[in-house]
Every structure is written in C-alpha cells, then in structure tokens.
Design a protein around this motif. Sequence first.
Motif, PDB file in Angstrom:
ATOM      1  N   LYS A 190      55.940  38.170  47.709  1.00 17.83           N
ATOM      2  CA  LYS A 190      57.122  37.710  46.975  1.00 17.83           C
ATOM      3  C   LYS A 190      56.734  36.603  45.999  1.00 17.83           C
ATOM      4  O   LYS A 190      55.729  35.914  46.184  1.00 17.83           O
ATOM      5  CB  LYS A 190      58.167  37.184  47.951  1.00 17.83           C
ATOM      6  CG  LYS A 190      58.719  38.255  48.855  1.00 17.83           C
ATOM      7  CD  LYS A 190      59.714  37.659  49.813  1.00 17.83           C
ATOM      8  CE  LYS A 190      60.221  38.710  50.771  1.00 17.83           C
ATOM      9  NZ  LYS A 190      61.084  38.142  51.793  1.00 17.83           N
ATOM     10  N   ASN A 191      57.589  36.427  45.016  1.00 15.44           N
ATOM     11  CA  ASN A 191      57.390  35.373  44.033  1.00 15.44           C
ATOM     12  C   ASN A 191      57.570  34.015  44.726  1.00 15.44           C
ATOM     13  O   ASN A 191      58.604  33.770  45.336  1.00 15.44           O
ATOM     14  CB  ASN A 191      58.416  35.539  42.910  1.00 15.44           C
ATOM     15  CG  ASN A 191      58.201  34.573  41.787  1.00 15.44           C
ATOM     16  OD1 ASN A 191      57.426  33.632  41.890  1.00 15.44           O
ATOM     17  ND2 ASN A 191      58.897  34.821  40.692  1.00 15.44           N
ATOM     18  N   ARG A 214      51.171  40.483  42.942  1.00 15.29           N
ATOM     19  CA  ARG A 214      52.162  41.015  41.999  1.00 15.29           C
ATOM     20  C   ARG A 214      53.076  42.061  42.638  1.00 15.29           C
ATOM     21  O   ARG A 214      54.286  42.033  42.439  1.00 15.29           O
ATOM     22  CB  ARG A 214      51.446  41.627  40.802  1.00 15.29           C
ATOM     23  CG  ARG A 214      52.386  42.130  39.756  1.00 15.29           C
ATOM     24  CD  ARG A 214      51.631  42.617  38.544  1.00 15.29           C
ATOM     25  NE  ARG A 214      52.552  43.009  37.487  1.00 15.29           N
ATOM     26  CZ  ARG A 214      52.193  43.463  36.328  1.00 15.29           C
ATOM     27  NH1 ARG A 214      50.914  43.575  36.047  1.00 15.29           N
ATOM     28  NH2 ARG A 214      53.083  43.796  35.432  1.00 15.29           N
ATOM     29  N   TYR A 215      52.513  42.984  43.415  1.00 13.50           N
ATOM     30  CA  TYR A 215      53.283  44.123  43.885  1.00 13.50           C
ATOM     31  C   TYR A 215      53.692  44.063  45.359  1.00 13.50           C
ATOM     32  O   TYR A 215      54.595  44.781  45.758  1.00 13.50           O
ATOM     33  CB  TYR A 215      52.506  45.423  43.648  1.00 13.50           C
ATOM     34  CG  TYR A 215      52.332  45.717  42.193  1.00 13.50           C
ATOM     35  CD1 TYR A 215      53.417  46.088  41.410  1.00 13.50           C
ATOM     36  CD2 TYR A 215      51.095  45.603  41.582  1.00 13.50           C
ATOM     37  CE1 TYR A 215      53.263  46.352  40.065  1.00 13.50           C
ATOM     38  CE2 TYR A 215      50.935  45.872  40.239  1.00 13.50           C
ATOM     39  CZ  TYR A 215      52.021  46.249  39.482  1.00 13.50           C
ATOM     40  OH  TYR A 215      51.867  46.506  38.155  1.00 13.50           O
ATOM     41  N   ILE A 216      53.054  43.248  46.161  1.00  8.63           N
ATOM     42  CA  ILE A 216      53.358  43.236  47.600  1.00  8.63           C
ATOM     43  C   ILE A 216      54.025  41.933  48.015  1.00  8.63           C
ATOM     44  O   ILE A 216      55.066  41.951  48.668  1.00  8.63           O
ATOM     45  CB  ILE A 216      52.082  43.495  48.427  1.00  8.63           C
ATOM     46  CG1 ILE A 216      51.549  44.900  48.118  1.00  8.63           C
ATOM     47  CG2 ILE A 216      52.368  43.346  49.911  1.00  8.63           C
ATOM     48  CD1 ILE A 216      50.238  45.224  48.772  1.00  8.63           C
ATOM     49  N   ARG A 258      45.240  39.565  42.781  1.00  3.69           N
ATOM     50  CA  ARG A 258      46.299  39.582  41.776  1.00  3.69           C
ATOM     51  C   ARG A 258      47.248  40.759  41.985  1.00  3.69           C
ATOM     52  O   ARG A 258      48.465  40.621  41.875  1.00  3.69           O
ATOM     53  CB  ARG A 258      45.701  39.665  40.359  1.00  3.69           C
ATOM     54  CG  ARG A 258      45.324  38.307  39.823  1.00  3.69           C
ATOM     55  CD  ARG A 258      44.830  38.420  38.427  1.00  3.69           C
ATOM     56  NE  ARG A 258      43.396  38.709  38.547  1.00  3.69           N
ATOM     57  CZ  ARG A 258      42.669  39.313  37.637  1.00  3.69           C
ATOM     58  NH1 ARG A 258      43.205  39.709  36.527  1.00  3.69           N
ATOM     59  NH2 ARG A 258      41.397  39.519  37.833  1.00  3.69           N
ATOM     60  N   TRP A 259      46.695  41.932  42.277  1.00  3.10           N
ATOM     61  CA  TRP A 259      47.526  43.112  42.511  1.00  3.10           C
ATOM     62  C   TRP A 259      48.419  42.918  43.735  1.00  3.10           C
ATOM     63  O   TRP A 259      49.606  43.234  43.699  1.00  3.10           O
ATOM     64  CB  TRP A 259      46.626  44.346  42.690  1.00  3.10           C
ATOM     65  CG  TRP A 259      47.397  45.604  42.780  1.00  3.10           C
ATOM     66  CD1 TRP A 259      47.836  46.379  41.752  1.00  3.10           C
ATOM     67  CD2 TRP A 259      47.863  46.235  43.978  1.00  3.10           C
ATOM     68  NE1 TRP A 259      48.534  47.449  42.243  1.00  3.10           N
ATOM     69  CE2 TRP A 259      48.564  47.397  43.601  1.00  3.10           C
ATOM     70  CE3 TRP A 259      47.749  45.934  45.330  1.00  3.10           C
ATOM     71  CZ2 TRP A 259      49.149  48.239  44.524  1.00  3.10           C
ATOM     72  CZ3 TRP A 259      48.332  46.782  46.245  1.00  3.10           C
ATOM     73  CH2 TRP A 259      49.022  47.921  45.846  1.00  3.10           C
ATOM     74  N   TRP A 282      51.186  35.696  39.327  1.00  5.43           N
ATOM     75  CA  TRP A 282      50.042  36.431  39.855  1.00  5.43           C
ATOM     76  C   TRP A 282      48.802  36.234  38.994  1.00  5.43           C
ATOM     77  O   TRP A 282      47.703  36.574  39.403  1.00  5.43           O
ATOM     78  CB  TRP A 282      50.360  37.924  39.980  1.00  5.43           C
ATOM     79  CG  TRP A 282      50.623  38.607  38.684  1.00  5.43           C
ATOM     80  CD1 TRP A 282      49.708  39.085  37.801  1.00  5.43           C
ATOM     81  CD2 TRP A 282      51.904  38.875  38.107  1.00  5.43           C
ATOM     82  NE1 TRP A 282      50.327  39.638  36.719  1.00  5.43           N
ATOM     83  CE2 TRP A 282      51.694  39.529  36.884  1.00  5.43           C
ATOM     84  CE3 TRP A 282      53.206  38.643  38.511  1.00  5.43           C
ATOM     85  CZ2 TRP A 282      52.726  39.940  36.070  1.00  5.43           C
ATOM     86  CZ3 TRP A 282      54.223  39.064  37.693  1.00  5.43           C
ATOM     87  CH2 TRP A 282      53.978  39.692  36.495  1.00  5.43           C
TER      88      TRP A 282
END
Length: 174
Positions: free
Chosen positions: A106-107, A102-104, A98-99, A89
């Motif tokens: 998937k990698n 990171r939080y929503i 970025r948020w 991210w």
Amino acid sequence: MAIWSALRALAARSSVNAGVTVAKRAMSGHDRTFAIEPSRWQWNRFKDYFHYYCMLGLIPVGAVITLTNVFVGPATLSEIPEGYTPKYWEYYRHPISRWIARYILKNPQEDYEKYLHMIFEEQERRLIRKLEVEIKEKMKERQDYQAYYYRPITAKYHRATRDTAEYLDTVRGE
C-alpha cells in the motif's frame, strides 16, 4: 582403496542387521527369501510432489530474478527534474522491490492518513465519553433526573396532526 571399500561393505552389513530381526517370507526355494518391510510409497510420493512443486515455483522465480539483475540492474541516483514529484515506489533501488512496492504494497502516505483519521476518531470518542461523565456528575450534583435522552420524532406525523387541528378549528369556527 580396496581396503576402504571392503570395510564400508562390512560396516554397512553389520549396521543394517545389528540385532534386528526382519520378518521374512519363504519363497519356492530354500535360499530365496523376501523381507517384509513397511511400504515407502507415501514417503516417495511426498518427495516427488515436494520436488515438483518446489521446482515449479523456484525455476521461474529464479529466472525472473536473474534476468532482472542481469538486464535491468539496480537504480542509480540522478537529479530530479524541476516540477516533477517522484512516486513513492521510485525511492526503492532494486527493480523487484519497486514492482512490489508499486503493485502489492500500500501507499505509505495513504496508510499514514488512515492512521491519522483513526487517531482523530479516537480523540472524538474520548471527548464524548469525557462529556458524558461530566454530564452525569452535574446531574448527580444538582439532583437532576437520572437519565438524559433524545427521542427522535418523525416530522410528517406532527405536520399531519397540526393540519388536522387547524382544519378542525376552521370547521368549528373558533
């Protein structure tokens, strides 16, 4: 200016009542009438709710975006320290992006590895189907029996039968 306002009033009066008869209800006096028209209550209620829920969402989201842009701002490029591996991210420029990454979201590396596993599984299935076709062709070519199968046998019953047979052999003396 007075001419325009007079023309506007005349145009509004002529366009509203142009060839349309409106149902009217006579009131107590001869000159007082009440025009009967459909209710606009549902339309007004829809507009009120629409504006309320839009503002309920738009005002906080707009405030968050504005504050993020004013106080945090976009990321800048800098040298990566030795021995540090950036997270996925950290490659996004905007803090909100970025948020979200990171939080929503998937990698991407995990998604790629899942995709590779799916390809591997499909390859294995393809090879098994190919092997089955080859086996059936060989069975047809050699005029073998038409079905191949494996019937699993529970080993505990086999052991019990074997133990019983051994016991009977020792009892009979054979």
